[in-house]
Design a protein around this motif. Sequence first.
Motif, short mmCIF file in Angstrom:
data_model
loop_
_atom_site.label_atom_id
_atom_site.label_comp_id
_atom_site.label_asym_id
_atom_site.label_seq_id
_atom_site.Cartn_x
_atom_site.Cartn_y
_atom_site.Cartn_z
N LEU A 97 0.83 -1.21 0.00
CA LEU A 97 0.00 0.00 0.00
C LEU A 97 0.87 1.26 0.00
O LEU A 97 0.54 2.25 -0.64
CB LEU A 97 -0.95 0.00 1.20
CG LEU A 97 -2.05 -1.07 1.16
CD1 LEU A 97 -2.92 -1.01 2.42
CD2 LEU A 97 -2.93 -0.91 -0.08
N MET B 269 -6.25 -0.99 -4.89
CA MET B 269 -6.25 -1.95 -3.78
C MET B 269 -6.62 -3.35 -4.29
O MET B 269 -6.07 -4.35 -3.85
CB MET B 269 -7.21 -1.49 -2.69
CG MET B 269 -6.67 -0.30 -1.92
SD MET B 269 -7.56 -0.06 -0.38
CE MET B 269 -8.71 1.21 -0.86
N TYR C 269 -2.83 6.08 5.40
CA TYR C 269 -3.19 5.74 4.02
C TYR C 269 -4.33 6.65 3.58
O TYR C 269 -5.36 6.73 4.25
CB TYR C 269 -3.63 4.28 3.93
CG TYR C 269 -2.51 3.29 4.18
CD1 TYR C 269 -1.30 3.39 3.49
CD2 TYR C 269 -2.67 2.25 5.09
CE1 TYR C 269 -0.28 2.48 3.72
CE2 TYR C 269 -1.65 1.34 5.31
CZ TYR C 269 -0.46 1.46 4.63
OH TYR C 269 0.55 0.56 4.85
N LEU D 78 -4.91 5.86 -2.36
CA LEU D 78 -5.24 4.46 -2.61
C LEU D 78 -6.62 4.32 -3.26
O LEU D 78 -7.62 4.08 -2.58
CB LEU D 78 -5.23 3.67 -1.30
CG LEU D 78 -3.94 3.70 -0.48
CD1 LEU D 78 -4.11 2.92 0.82
CD2 LEU D 78 -2.78 3.11 -1.29
N ALA E 30 -6.16 -1.07 4.85
CA ALA E 30 -6.06 0.34 4.40
C ALA E 30 -6.92 1.25 5.28
O ALA E 30 -6.54 2.39 5.54
CB ALA E 30 -6.49 0.45 2.94
#
Lengths: 433, 194
Positions: free
Chosen positions: B29, B44, B68, B39, B62
Amino acid sequence: MAEYKLLTKDIGVEGLQTLPVYERRGGYQALRAALRDRTPDEIVEQVKISGLRGRGGAGFPTGTKWSFLPRDVFPRYLCINADESEPGCFKDRYLIDENPHQLIEGIVIAAYALQVKHAFLYIRGEYHDQRLLLERCVEEARAAGYIGERILGSDFGCDVIVHGGAGAYICGEETALIDSLEGFRGQPRLKPPFPAVKGLYGKPTVVNNVETLSNLPHILSRGGEWFKAIGTERSTGTRVWCCSGHIERPGCYEMELGRPIRELFEEHCGGMWRGRSLKAFQPGGGSMQVLLPDHLDLPLDMDAVMRAGSSLGAGAMMFMDETTCLVNVSMRLVDFYHHESCGKCAPCREGTYFESQLMHRLEAGVATLDELDTLKDICANMDGKCFCPLGDTATWFVMSAYRHFRHEFEAHCGAGGCPVAREHRPLPAGAAR
Amino acid sequence: MMLAARTRAEIEHTRRRYPHPRSAIMPSLWAVQHELGWLPPEAMAEVAELLGLAPSEVQAVATFYSMYFKRPPGRHHILVCVNAACALRGADETAAHIEQRLGCPSGTTTADGMFTWESTIECLGGCGGAPMMQVDHHFEEHLTPERIDAILARVAAQPADHRDWPPARVPNPPASTTPPPPTAEGPPSAGAAG
Ligand SMILES: Cc1cc2nc3c(=O)[nH]c(=O)nc-3n(C[C@H](O)[C@H](O)[C@H](O)COP(=O)(O)O)c2cc1C
Ligand code: FES
């Protein structure tokens, strides 16, 4: 008593973060000698003799922790805890920034003593530059034969993997760290089984703090007996103190255990700023209980500070001058635990929420006196009743501040604002009150 | 496929470093965020596919960790610590100054997309240099209004190359020469609410 500097002795030497300079200062000699002259068990024995206690917060004897690993169960893992997120703590960052190879040497020594082939260094996401630095140093050490297969010609091989966190205080708790490292949401696990028996990937695992491991090259090069003579009987060695708040010179200072807190405060920190006086201080980090100016004469000794109702925890010292509002400081620390609660258990998840709501009402001067009883009630229903220490410690500072500064908490009730700020921060001339 | 070949290669490489591919989620990530700046759900899903996991397993990770980005941030990211040790030395004033300079509240992005900023109750490990902030992950300590203005001007002139963090930086003054806190007069202490 001699003035001891171990971990920070070479800090300031130009280029210490590079391998050649670290080697020139005697670096990696302890690892070399350990691999050549000592068995893993002998190293564990030296660490036991040294009396070294963990620097991550709980102060558990390192050698004893190591000897909990069941014999003959492999693979085993070593996790290096560089998650440092305790409010007020910045020593691990300092030790990484200033002397990264000292840590890596300590890691490889521990890996050899524990017969570990994979060491995982878990560093908090916010320490991005520190992660890049460590990755570079690991590669430097690998190229020089200190990491990898057959280290320095011995039969022992070990890899060090740097793993970046991503913003979660709870991942500093050892079982949550393991959970996170395995690729889950980092939440604590029930103990027992302890990591030494069932840790990373279900295997025996040791979790140690950055500062703990940075001590190993010194213990190994001069011997456990030598180390044991530094500090006090049950708090051996030195610690790197993270000093912050209203002092003249905030920063990290290494000092032998057992010396008075006053010496740290006056000589290293330069005392209070602006000629003000000390109102209170918090040792150990955001989790720990508040202490008063009289406590400056306590020794930097884990047991003595514990008897005074607080703890040396992770080595923080936050000093507050006479203008500080203890309700405001408590509110911020409570907010922190509310923000960082992982949500796994109800007393912590719900308790920190109510605690935070109440502290904001109190600081705004709109809470009633009855609500102080509610605050005590909430805290009593959290302390000792949470799944992991995060929820317990979310009550410690605020409850100790309430005990020592009860009048200040009461003066906030119905005051329509913060009475301490009102007293010490007069409004500009002409402004309505 | 939305990830660059080098990001995919990095994820493959990371996967092999751990005894279990699940452990590679977090570093993967990070690799995605360094390439794209945040993201996106499709990225993902791609990570999940590369690691042989379900997309939900990657999303679960995440969404747990605050660093993130689940939405695209501005070109540069600023994090101002307002925990206790920083507050004692004027963190609220620092945050107020940044808010005034950028013209948008904590947790938002400037209209030109240049800066996303937020104040955080997480101690960032810079209490010795309080008040402090992180700009694109770099520590900026001993802040004063003048220093903040200089940092903002410098950073605005830099490109947002997520891959090449860290960009060149101006060193912090040594701790022993602590400059005066943001408000030159009067006691900035934690009692800021009154
Ligand atoms: C909520 C919580 C947060 C913690 N955070 C850290 C941390 O950031 N760094 C650390 O070394 N230990 C932290 N600890 C302590 C670890 O669980 C563990 O005891 C420690 O890493 C063991 O290392 P040591 O024996 O070398 O001290 C934390 C514990 C708790 C309960
Ligand atoms: S309190 Fe702000 S960095 Fe620690």
